[in-house]
Write an enzyme that holds these catalytic residues in place. Structure first.
Site, PDB file in Angstrom:
ATOM      1  N   GLU A   1       0.838  -1.202   0.000  1.00 41.67           N
ATOM      2  CA  GLU A   1       0.000   0.000   0.000  1.00 41.67           C
ATOM      3  C   GLU A   1       0.872   1.251   0.000  1.00 41.67           C
ATOM      4  O   GLU A   1       1.893   1.301   0.677  1.00 41.67           O
ATOM      5  CB  GLU A   1      -0.886  -0.037   1.257  1.00 41.67           C
ATOM      6  CG  GLU A   1      -1.900   1.084   1.347  1.00 41.67           C
ATOM      7  CD  GLU A   1      -2.786   0.962   2.606  1.00 41.67           C
ATOM      8  OE1 GLU A   1      -3.203  -0.153   2.971  1.00 41.67           O
ATOM      9  OE2 GLU A   1      -3.035   2.008   3.223  1.00 41.67           O
TER      10      GLU A   1
ATOM     11  N   ASP B   1       0.332   5.392   0.565  1.00 41.84           N
ATOM     12  CA  ASP B   1      -0.704   6.297   1.090  1.00 41.84           C
ATOM     13  C   ASP B   1      -0.336   7.767   1.052  1.00 41.84           C
ATOM     14  O   ASP B   1       0.768   8.134   1.465  1.00 41.84           O
ATOM     15  CB  ASP B   1      -0.931   6.031   2.593  1.00 41.84           C
ATOM     16  CG  ASP B   1      -1.526   4.691   2.890  1.00 41.84           C
ATOM     17  OD1 ASP B   1      -2.332   4.220   2.096  1.00 41.84           O
ATOM     18  OD2 ASP B   1      -1.166   4.135   3.950  1.00 41.84           O
TER      19      ASP B   1
ATOM     20  N   GLU C   1      -2.309  10.623   3.169  1.00 39.23           N
ATOM     21  CA  GLU C   1      -3.416  10.874   4.092  1.00 39.23           C
ATOM     22  C   GLU C   1      -3.345  12.342   4.505  1.00 39.23           C
ATOM     23  O   GLU C   1      -2.297  12.808   4.959  1.00 39.23           O
ATOM     24  CB  GLU C   1      -3.316   9.968   5.315  1.00 39.23           C
ATOM     25  CG  GLU C   1      -3.652   8.527   4.971  1.00 39.23           C
ATOM     26  CD  GLU C   1      -3.547   7.584   6.163  1.00 39.23           C
ATOM     27  OE1 GLU C   1      -4.391   6.683   6.271  1.00 39.23           O
ATOM     28  OE2 GLU C   1      -2.632   7.750   6.987  1.00 39.23           O
TER      29      GLU C   1
ATOM     30  N   GLN D   1       0.305  13.104   5.502  1.00 36.72           N
ATOM     31  CA  GLN D   1       1.024  11.938   5.995  1.00 36.72           C
ATOM     32  C   GLN D   1       1.182  10.949   4.853  1.00 36.72           C
ATOM     33  O   GLN D   1       0.211  10.631   4.166  1.00 36.72           O
ATOM     34  CB  GLN D   1       0.256  11.299   7.156  1.00 36.72           C
ATOM     35  CG  GLN D   1       0.811   9.948   7.591  1.00 36.72           C
ATOM     36  CD  GLN D   1       0.298   9.520   8.954  1.00 36.72           C
ATOM     37  OE1 GLN D   1       0.589  10.127   9.976  1.00 36.72           O
ATOM     38  NE2 GLN D   1      -0.487   8.465   8.976  1.00 36.72           N
TER      39      GLN D   1
ATOM     40  N   ASN E   1       2.708   7.016   3.803  1.00 34.54           N
ATOM     41  CA  ASN E   1       3.074   5.753   4.431  1.00 34.54           C
ATOM     42  C   ASN E   1       3.192   4.678   3.360  1.00 34.54           C
ATOM     43  O   ASN E   1       2.625   4.825   2.269  1.00 34.54           O
ATOM     44  CB  ASN E   1       2.011   5.366   5.470  1.00 34.54           C
ATOM     45  CG  ASN E   1       2.488   4.307   6.466  1.00 34.54           C
ATOM     46  OD1 ASN E   1       3.658   3.918   6.480  1.00 34.54           O
ATOM     47  ND2 ASN E   1       1.578   3.836   7.291  1.00 34.54           N
TER      48      ASN E   1
ATOM     49  N   ASN F   1       3.910   1.131   9.235  1.00 33.63           N
ATOM     50  CA  ASN F   1       4.791   1.825  10.193  1.00 33.63           C
ATOM     51  C   ASN F   1       5.933   2.574   9.518  1.00 33.63           C
ATOM     52  O   ASN F   1       7.055   2.586  10.014  1.00 33.63           O
ATOM     53  CB  ASN F   1       5.392   0.845  11.212  1.00 33.63           C
ATOM     54  CG  ASN F   1       4.323   0.182  12.043  1.00 33.63           C
ATOM     55  OD1 ASN F   1       3.294   0.787  12.360  1.00 33.63           O
ATOM     56  ND2 ASN F   1       4.536  -1.074  12.382  1.00 33.63           N
ATOM     57  N   ARG F   2       5.638   3.195   8.370  1.00 29.10           N
ATOM     58  CA  ARG F   2       6.682   3.959   7.671  1.00 29.10           C
ATOM     59  C   ARG F   2       6.191   5.391   7.420  1.00 29.10           C
ATOM     60  O   ARG F   2       6.363   5.940   6.342  1.00 29.10           O
ATOM     61  CB  ARG F   2       7.019   3.284   6.341  1.00 29.10           C
ATOM     62  CG  ARG F   2       7.635   1.903   6.483  1.00 29.10           C
ATOM     63  CD  ARG F   2       8.094   1.348   5.155  1.00 29.10           C
ATOM     64  NE  ARG F   2       8.832   0.108   5.303  1.00 29.10           N
ATOM     65  CZ  ARG F   2       8.266  -1.106   5.310  1.00 29.10           C
ATOM     66  NH1 ARG F   2       6.960  -1.239   5.153  1.00 29.10           N
ATOM     67  NH2 ARG F   2       9.015  -2.194   5.452  1.00 29.10           N
TER      68      ARG F   2
ATOM     69  N   ASP G   1      -9.951  10.299  16.767  1.00 28.75           N
ATOM     70  CA  ASP G   1      -9.212   9.718  17.886  1.00 28.75           C
ATOM     71  C   ASP G   1      -7.697   9.920  17.733  1.00 28.75           C
ATOM     72  O   ASP G   1      -6.952   9.785  18.687  1.00 28.75           O
ATOM     73  CB  ASP G   1      -9.564   8.226  18.049  1.00 28.75           C
ATOM     74  CG  ASP G   1      -9.380   7.440  16.761  1.00 28.75           C
ATOM     75  OD1 ASP G   1      -9.557   8.023  15.666  1.00 28.75           O
ATOM     76  OD2 ASP G   1      -9.056   6.241  16.841  1.00 28.75           O
TER      77      ASP G   1
END
Ligand SMILES: *[C@@H]1O[C@H](CO)[C@@H](O)[C@H](O)[C@H]1NC(C)=O
Length: 293
Positions: free
Chosen positions: A105, A107, A109, A122, A124, A132-133, A198
């Site tokens: 994937e 991304d 964001e 963001q 990733n 977690n990158r 959140d």
């Protein structure tokens, strides 16, 4: 002397011709939303008018879409105009993803913010199911005022995340050092808008203010210039898209990140980087392998 110069300029013309031919042979797929995409979440919150597609988020639901075809290598761009005013708690995503638990994937964001406060972009990567990158950047413009182009460029050698054709991040193929690299799984292209109050805005401290709903983000002018596979195509994507030198993104002139792009990457890093997982020593007891020079 003269001769050498002539030969050089001919060589340059040849290079340009080669690039152009490669581009012509592989026509850019720029089309209306419905030809390339289909809603995959809350279709009633997605509205298309001409070239523009609006995604809206309210208290009941967000929404999303995905491409009809899958892709392996190439370039995929979309113009996006983010939520104006208060967008705190919302996340707009433009991403490429394969399927299954060991998915790849890429991304973008876009993390919303309180009115007048800056958006964060963001990026990733997931490779074989592991993410977690994250990197986070501010932008050098207000992304809610106008449409701007966000692109993935992907070949065997590196992946670039681009904003208005300026690379903000590069992920290099470091397979030789044992770092996995996404190069076998075909990916769909996706867009979505959802509530993530959140975590998204100021670490989750600023919540979505539903009295400002619906939150609307607009997409337009999709351009996909990639090796594509139809949903039921039996061809092996690695064979079909893997023949080196067949596509423009594998040509020597575009294969490597050039000097201008290096300068741009550095400019973005020096001025707009907010967070880089490679430097997060509290999070990782050992520096991730791909972060090592
Ligand atoms: C939102 O604005 C605050 C204050 O300017 C900033 O610290 C933060 O990085 C911005 N972005 C997000 C997504 O929180």
């Amino acid at each position: 002397m003269m001769k050498k110069k002539n030969w050089l300029s001919h060589f340059n013309i040849l290079k340009i011709l080669v690039i152009n031919c490669a581009l012509v042979m592989h026509s850019v797929n720029s089309a209306y939303f419905s030809q390339l995409f289909q809603p995959n979440w809350a279709p009633d919150h997605i509205a298309t008018q001409g070239d523009q597609t609006a995604l809206s988020l309210d208290f009941s639901t967000g929404c999303g879409f995905e491409s009809k075809k899958k892709y392996l290598f190439g370039k995929a761009s979309a113009q996006i105009k983010l939520i104006q005013g208060d967008s705190a708690g919302t996340v707009t995503a433009y991403y490429m993803s394969s399927e299954g638990s060991n998915h790849d994937e890429l991304d973008f964001e876009f993390l919303g913010n309180a009115s007048g406060e800056p958006y964060i972009v963001q990026t990733n990567l997931y490779i074989n199911g592991t993410g977690n990158r994250e990197q986070r950047h501010y932008l050098w413009f207000d992304p809610t005022m106008d449409f701007h182009t966000y692109s993935f460029f992907w070949n065997r050698r590196s992946i670039l995340f681009l904003v208005d054709d300026i690379p903000i991040r590069e992920f290099e193929n470091k397979e030789k050092k044992g770092v996995p690299y996404p190069k076998e799984q075909v990916m769909g292209i996706h867009g979505s808008l959802w509530n993530a109050d959140d975590w998204a805005t100021q670490g989750g401290q600023v919540k979505t203010n539903w009295s400002n709903a619906p939150f609307v983000v607009k997409f337009q002018s999709f351009e996909i210039d990639a090796c594509e596979l139809l949903p039921d195509e039996k061809d092996d994507p690695v064979v079909k898209c893997g023949k080196s030198g067949q596509f423009w993104w594998d040509k020597p002139v575009v294969k490597q990140v050039n000097k201008q792009r290096r300068t741009q990457l550095k400019w973005v890093r020096d001025n707009f980087l907010v967070y880089d997982y490679c430097q997060d020593i509290e999070r990782f007891s050992e520096v991730p392998m791909e972060c090592k020079k």
